[in-house]
Design a protein around this motif. Structure first.
Motif, PDB file in Angstrom:
ATOM      1  N   TYR A  13     -29.898 -25.790   2.406  1.00 27.54           N
ATOM      2  CA  TYR A  13     -28.463 -25.686   2.128  1.00 27.54           C
ATOM      3  C   TYR A  13     -28.403 -25.025   0.760  1.00 27.54           C
ATOM      4  N   ILE A  18     -34.312 -28.493   2.582  1.00 26.92           N
ATOM      5  CA  ILE A  18     -34.118 -29.783   3.262  1.00 26.92           C
ATOM      6  C   ILE A  18     -35.209 -30.066   4.305  1.00 26.92           C
ATOM      7  N   ARG A  37     -34.650 -42.522   7.582  1.00 25.06           N
ATOM      8  CA  ARG A  37     -33.645 -43.089   6.680  1.00 25.06           C
ATOM      9  C   ARG A  37     -32.485 -42.127   6.464  1.00 25.06           C
ATOM     10  N   ASN A  38     -31.415 -42.634   5.861  1.00 24.95           N
ATOM     11  CA  ASN A  38     -30.285 -41.772   5.503  1.00 24.95           C
ATOM     12  C   ASN A  38     -30.788 -40.623   4.651  1.00 24.95           C
ATOM     13  N   GLY A  39     -30.353 -39.426   5.005  1.00 24.08           N
ATOM     14  CA  GLY A  39     -30.714 -38.266   4.193  1.00 24.08           C
ATOM     15  C   GLY A  39     -32.082 -37.693   4.507  1.00 24.08           C
ATOM     16  N   ALA A  40     -32.781 -38.247   5.511  1.00 21.03           N
ATOM     17  CA  ALA A  40     -34.132 -37.761   5.834  1.00 21.03           C
ATOM     18  C   ALA A  40     -34.114 -36.360   6.438  1.00 21.03           C
ATOM     19  N   GLY A  41     -32.965 -35.977   7.027  1.00 17.75           N
ATOM     20  CA  GLY A  41     -32.863 -34.627   7.592  1.00 17.75           C
ATOM     21  C   GLY A  41     -32.621 -34.588   9.096  1.00 17.75           C
ATOM     22  N   LYS A  42     -32.185 -35.703   9.668  1.00 18.36           N
ATOM     23  CA  LYS A  42     -32.003 -35.766  11.130  1.00 18.36           C
ATOM     24  C   LYS A  42     -30.882 -34.832  11.595  1.00 18.36           C
ATOM     25  N   THR A  43     -29.728 -34.959  10.937  1.00 19.86           N
ATOM     26  CA  THR A  43     -28.595 -34.099  11.314  1.00 19.86           C
ATOM     27  C   THR A  43     -28.936 -32.627  11.081  1.00 19.86           C
ATOM     28  N   THR A  44     -29.596 -32.356   9.979  1.00 23.75           N
ATOM     29  CA  THR A  44     -29.967 -30.968   9.667  1.00 23.75           C
ATOM     30  C   THR A  44     -30.903 -30.408  10.743  1.00 23.75           C
ATOM     31  N   GLU A 157     -26.293 -39.920  16.331  1.00 23.73           N
ATOM     32  CA  GLU A 157     -25.823 -41.286  16.052  1.00 23.73           C
ATOM     33  C   GLU A 157     -24.651 -41.741  16.907  1.00 23.73           C
ATOM     34  N   GLN A 189     -29.564 -44.583  14.001  1.00 17.42           N
ATOM     35  CA  GLN A 189     -29.849 -45.536  12.921  1.00 17.42           C
ATOM     36  C   GLN A 189     -30.238 -46.881  13.543  1.00 17.42           C
TER      37      GLN A 189
HETATM   38  P1  ATP Z   1     -27.671 -39.483   7.710  1.00 20.27           P
HETATM   39  O1  ATP Z   1     -28.252 -40.601   8.480  1.00 20.27           O
HETATM   40  O2  ATP Z   1     -27.120 -39.920   6.392  1.00 20.27           O
HETATM   41  O3  ATP Z   1     -26.749 -38.592   8.487  1.00 20.27           O
HETATM   42  P2  ATP Z   1     -29.726 -37.470   7.992  1.00 20.27           P
HETATM   43  O4  ATP Z   1     -31.135 -37.903   8.161  1.00 20.27           O
HETATM   44  O5  ATP Z   1     -28.991 -36.983   9.168  1.00 20.27           O
HETATM   45  O6  ATP Z   1     -28.939 -38.619   7.264  1.00 20.27           O
HETATM   46  P3  ATP Z   1     -29.014 -34.981   6.788  1.00 20.27           P
HETATM   47  O7  ATP Z   1     -27.553 -35.185   7.022  1.00 20.27           O
HETATM   48  O8  ATP Z   1     -29.730 -34.006   7.626  1.00 20.27           O
HETATM   49  O9  ATP Z   1     -29.767 -36.362   6.874  1.00 20.27           O
HETATM   50  O10 ATP Z   1     -29.205 -34.624   5.258  1.00 20.27           O
HETATM   51  C1  ATP Z   1     -30.468 -34.254   4.705  1.00 20.27           C
HETATM   52  C2  ATP Z   1     -30.277 -33.885   3.259  1.00 20.27           C
HETATM   53  O11 ATP Z   1     -29.476 -32.706   3.166  1.00 20.27           O
HETATM   54  C3  ATP Z   1     -29.593 -34.930   2.413  1.00 20.27           C
HETATM   55  O12 ATP Z   1     -30.224 -34.973   1.168  1.00 20.27           O
HETATM   56  C4  ATP Z   1     -28.179 -34.399   2.261  1.00 20.27           C
HETATM   57  O13 ATP Z   1     -27.634 -34.792   1.038  1.00 20.27           O
HETATM   58  C5  ATP Z   1     -28.393 -32.903   2.296  1.00 20.27           C
HETATM   59  N1  ATP Z   1     -27.228 -32.178   2.869  1.00 20.27           N
HETATM   60  C6  ATP Z   1     -26.665 -32.417   4.075  1.00 20.27           C
HETATM   61  N2  ATP Z   1     -25.647 -31.573   4.322  1.00 20.27           N
HETATM   62  C7  ATP Z   1     -25.555 -30.767   3.229  1.00 20.27           C
HETATM   63  C8  ATP Z   1     -24.698 -29.672   2.845  1.00 20.27           C
HETATM   64  N3  ATP Z   1     -23.748 -29.233   3.665  1.00 20.27           N
HETATM   65  N4  ATP Z   1     -24.910 -29.117   1.638  1.00 20.27           N
HETATM   66  C9  ATP Z   1     -25.894 -29.543   0.813  1.00 20.27           C
HETATM   67  N5  ATP Z   1     -26.727 -30.560   1.116  1.00 20.27           N
HETATM   68  C10 ATP Z   1     -26.572 -31.164   2.291  1.00 20.27           C
END
Ligand code: ATP
Length: 233
Positions: A13, A18, A37-44, A157, A189
């Motif tokens: 990003y 990421i 965990r939260n922020g691990a990168g699953k959504t990305t 999720e 989660q």
């Molecule tokens: P969650 O369970 O909180 O959704 P996740 O495992 O899905 O967590 P992601 O949403 O993929 O995690 O986020 C991974 C990292 O990328 C995190 O550090 C988040 O802060 C960062 N991030 C996510 N979206 C953006 C964005 N649009 N711009 C900058 N950083 C981002």
């Protein structure tokens, strides 16, 4: 044939790096869960697989085609459904109208069949999206994705914020999808429910895969679950 094969994904990003070389695969008829965990990168990871946040490096193959540089629309049209976090249903359209919006692909899932799968949606077919409970919105999001008749459905999720009884229903629906031969990639989660339903699990830690293997085996190792998948386990 693998429905999905991704390797060496690096996603950014802006300047934030990421995903650090994420690779995973989903085979035909499999439920694969992606934990972390939260922020691990699953959504990305899901956004990269869909082409919404394209990976800067790495490769993605879906149903034997190289989709690495494809637009999200093209990936969807090939047969990948995506139900994003937070259930984006059209607030001002009725349930019935919401179901008529998706891009349709021919296949077993029709509006009549999704109403059979979710009788509650049929009862509420005239209600606007914004009048639905969280559980009903989740069902509507899943129903819309099913109308695309995807080969692979990616769910981000789906249990978030839902009462335990509704979570149970959503997971029952996911199990039914597998029976229809659909493959599912499930971000959760709720680790316990996810490892119970999934065939295999991947666990992300700081944007890299830290575990890959049978879901049941991962679920049995409580210490590792706590370490890699967070307190919700
Ligand atoms: P969650 O369970 O909180 O959704 P996740 O495992 O899905 O967590 P992601 O949403 O993929 O995690 O986020 C991974 C990292 O990328 C995190 O550090 C988040 O802060 C960062 N991030 C996510 N979206 C953006 C964005 N649009 N711009 C900058 N950083 C981002």
């Amino acid at each position: 044939m693998n429905v999905l094969e991704a390797s060496g994904l690096h996603t950014f990003y802006g300047k934030s790096h990421i995903l650090h070389g994420v690779g995973l695969e989903v085979r035909e008829g499999e439920i694969v869960t992606l934990l972390g965990r939260n922020g691990a990168g699953k959504t990305t990871t899901m956004r990269s697989l869909m082409g919404l946040t394209p990976a800067r490096e790495g490769s993605i193959r879906v149903l034997g085609q190289d989709t690495t540089k494809w637009s999200p629309y093209r990936v969807a049209a090939l047969g990948v459904g995506f139900v994003p976090e937070g259930r984006r249903v059209f607030a001002n359209l009725s349930v019935d109208e919401n179901l008529r919006v998706p891009l349709e692909r021919p296949g077993p899932w029709t509006i009549a069949r999704v109403y059979e799968l979710f009788p509650r949606l049929q009862e509420r077919r005239a209600s606007k999206g914004r009048q639905l409970s969280g559980g009903e919105q989740e069902m509507l999001s899943i129903a819309r994705a099913l109308l695309l008749n995807p080969k692979l459905l990616m769910l981000d999720e789906p249990s978030q914020g839902l009462a335990p009884l509704i979570v149970k229903q959503v997971f029952e629906v996911i199990a039914q999808m597998r029976k229809q031969g659909m493959s599912v990639l499930l971000v959760e989660q709720n680790v316990r429910a996810a490892v119970e339903i999934a065939d295999r699990a991947y666990v992300l830690e700081n944007g890299a895969i830290a575990y890959e293997g049978p879901a049941a085996e991962f679920g049995r190792d409580e210490e590792r679950v706590r370490a890699l998948a967070g307190a919700s386990a």
